[in-house]
Each structure stands twice: as structure tokens, then as C-alpha cells.
Write a protein that holds these residues in place. Structure first.
Motif, short mmCIF file in Angstrom:
data_model
loop_
_atom_site.label_atom_id
_atom_site.label_comp_id
_atom_site.label_asym_id
_atom_site.label_seq_id
_atom_site.Cartn_x
_atom_site.Cartn_y
_atom_site.Cartn_z
N HIS A 50 -8.93 4.40 -1.22
CA HIS A 50 -7.60 4.48 -0.62
C HIS A 50 -6.50 4.40 -1.68
O HIS A 50 -5.44 5.02 -1.53
N ALA A 51 -6.74 3.65 -2.74
CA ALA A 51 -5.76 3.62 -3.83
C ALA A 51 -5.65 5.00 -4.47
O ALA A 51 -4.54 5.47 -4.79
N LYS A 52 -6.78 5.68 -4.60
CA LYS A 52 -6.76 7.00 -5.24
C LYS A 52 -6.24 8.09 -4.32
O LYS A 52 -6.00 9.21 -4.74
N LEU A 53 -6.02 7.72 -3.05
CA LEU A 53 -5.30 8.61 -2.13
C LEU A 53 -3.79 8.36 -2.22
O LEU A 53 -3.02 8.83 -1.39
N ASN A 54 -3.39 7.58 -3.23
CA ASN A 54 -1.98 7.30 -3.53
C ASN A 54 -1.31 6.45 -2.45
O ASN A 54 -0.14 6.64 -2.13
N LYS A 55 -2.05 5.49 -1.94
CA LYS A 55 -1.52 4.57 -0.94
C LYS A 55 -1.24 3.21 -1.56
O LYS A 55 -1.83 2.83 -2.59
N LYS A 56 -0.35 2.46 -0.93
CA LYS A 56 -0.18 1.05 -1.26
C LYS A 56 -1.19 0.28 -0.41
O LYS A 56 -1.04 0.19 0.81
N VAL A 57 -2.22 -0.21 -1.07
CA VAL A 57 -3.33 -0.84 -0.36
C VAL A 57 -3.18 -2.37 -0.42
O VAL A 57 -3.09 -2.94 -1.51
N VAL A 58 -3.16 -3.01 0.74
CA VAL A 58 -3.10 -4.47 0.79
C VAL A 58 -4.44 -4.98 1.32
O VAL A 58 -4.87 -4.63 2.41
#
Length: 263
Positions: free
Chosen positions: A87-95
């Protein structure tokens, strides 16, 4: 609205924030934790993250539940690690929301290393660990002058073999508070080994179930009767085990279930 410290490192797309949420009461969240939660594009959360804290997640944010119980892992740890990277590599802010503190029996170190090894930057947001928060809410100081000069936090989670291999001889000091996380199922082993190592069977002890939440319950016993107390009241996880003379510090005073002491 909580104040935002503009000098703090920005949370940008493609990064992960490992956020400790404490043991459940949203009032115990840090301002930093709240700031990251409010910016989340996606939240990957554990079983011990309370509903009250999840209600702070923005409505537009995607939610993925990856909670674990002993021997019942909805998503194995390797799968959680990979979810964070994907999900980080989908350019999201992951919490990544974790109960307590990510680096206190929370496997946050494993997740951070996996992220870094895969080229993903991560923020580490400490949370209030259960040992300090839950004991405070029920009026048990972890240390107290002339009563306890040290405390140990220990995982009571048994190995797949059913063994609990701990340095029992280091835990027999009368002036040491011992706190076990995840120890309800292994409690008979814990009490037996502590007494065998020299801890008095009459040592005061407490069980704090769902500490800091509206369902909080505290049961007081001693080392020899602790396992029987669990059986008698059918106490289930999450329950913190506290052993030491500090348990009786405020016995003569009235304590509510929200950490309020009165004469």
C-alpha cells in the motif's frame, strides 16, 4: 482541533506510520498519534485498537483488519508486513494502528525493518503501553518508595512447544514489580515458576481486564490464588497480570474505574 507542531516531520504519500494507540482510552492518544490518524489514506489495524479510537479515522480512509488472537491469526505477520509495503508503494499514506506501544511486544520492530529493507520510510509513533496505563487507572504504582525500586515487563506468551522459558531467578526480588502481558493461558506456569524461584506465595497480585476501557475490571489476589481467580471469574484476554507489593498501595482508599482516587 488539536494543535499541530509545524516543525515535525511531514507525513507524505508512500510512507507508513506505525502508531501506538495505547490500551484503549482515546484520551491517552498522543497528539502525534492523532495527527497521523487524521491524515491516513488507509488504516491497517490490530484487534486491541478500540472502537473509540477507530472512530477517529477519517471516513474516506480504507480500513483493513489484521487482528490476532493466540494461535488465531487473521493475517500472518509476514502478510501484514507485505500489506504495508504494497500500500505504501501505491503512494498512499499508510497508518498501522497497534494497541499499546509498537515497540513493546507489538512486533513494531519487525514491521519497521521490513519496510526499510523494501525501500519504504516509516514514522514511529509511541503509545502508552498497557503496563503503565492500566495500572495507573486501577491505582497500582509500578514503583513506590521503599516498596518497589524496579519493574519488569514480560511476555507470558508460550512457545509452540508449550514452554515458557524465562529467567525466573531474576524475578524473585520482593522489591520488584513484575508485569506479564499475554499471560492468562500460561498463568499456572507463571505462578508455579515464580514461587519455585523464591517469590513468596502470599505476594499481592492483580488481574486487569480491558484496562482503561468502559469494560475495565480488576481482580486482586495473591500469587498462590491467582490462577484460581482466573478460573472462578472466567477471565479472558486481554488481561494484564501485575505481581508485587505495590498492588496493595491504595487498598485503604476508594478508587473509581477511571483512575480517580479519593480519601
Amino acid at each position: 482541533m488539536y494543535p499541530v507542531n509545524q516543525s515535525k516531520q511531514a507525513f507524505i504519500q508512500g510512507e507508513v506510520a506505525l502508531v501506538g494507540t495505547g490500551p484503549g482510552d482515546p484520551d491517552l492518544l498522543t497528539l502525534q498519534a492523532y495527527r497521523f490518524i487524521q491524515q491516513a489514506d488507509i488504516v491497517i489495524y490490530d484487534r486491541l485498537v478500540s472502537k473509540a479510537i477507530m472512530s477517529l479515522v477519517p471516513g474516506a480512509a480504507e480500513r483493513i483488519y489484521v487482528g490476532k488472537k493466540q494461535a488465531q491469526h487473521r493475517v500472518p505477520q509476514e502478510g501484514i508486513n507485505q500489506l504495508l509495503v504494497e500500500h505504501a508503494k501505491l503512494n498512499k499514506k499508510v497508518v498501522r494502528l497497534k494497541g499499546g506501544d509498537p515497540f513493546v511486544f507489538g512486533r513494531g520492530g519487525e514491521e519497521a525493518l521490513h519496510l526499510l529493507n523494501n525501500g519504504v520510510a516509516c514514522h514511529i509513533v509511541p503509545g502508552m503501553t498497557a503496563a503503565s496505563a492500566c495500572t495507573s487507572y486501577v491505582g497500582i504504582p509500578l514503583t513506590h518508595r521503599q516498596v518497589s525500586q524496579s519493574c519488569s515487563f514480560i511476555t507470558g506468551h508460550v512457545k509452540d512447544s508449550g514452554e515458557l522459558d524465562l529467567p525466573w531467578q531474576t524475578l524473585n526480588d520482593k522489591k520488584q514489580t513484575v508485569v506479564f502481558y499475554m499471560g492468562i493461558k500460561s498463568l499456572p506456569i507463571i505462578t508455579e515458576q515464580l514461587i519455585k524461584a523464591g517469590r513468596s506465595a502470599s505476594t499481592p497480585a492483580a488481574l486487569i481486564h480491558k484496562g482503561t476501557t468502559p469494560e475495565q475490571q480488576v481482580y486482586r489476589a495473591n500469587l498462590s490464588t491467582l490462577a484460581a481467580t482466573v478460573e472462578q471469574h472466567n477471565i479472558k484476554p486481554p488481561t494484564l497480570i501485575v505481581i508485587g507489593d505495590v498492588v496493595n498501595t491504595f487498598n485503604e482508599h476508594h478508587l473509581t474505574n477511571i483512575g480517580y482516587l479519593s480519601p
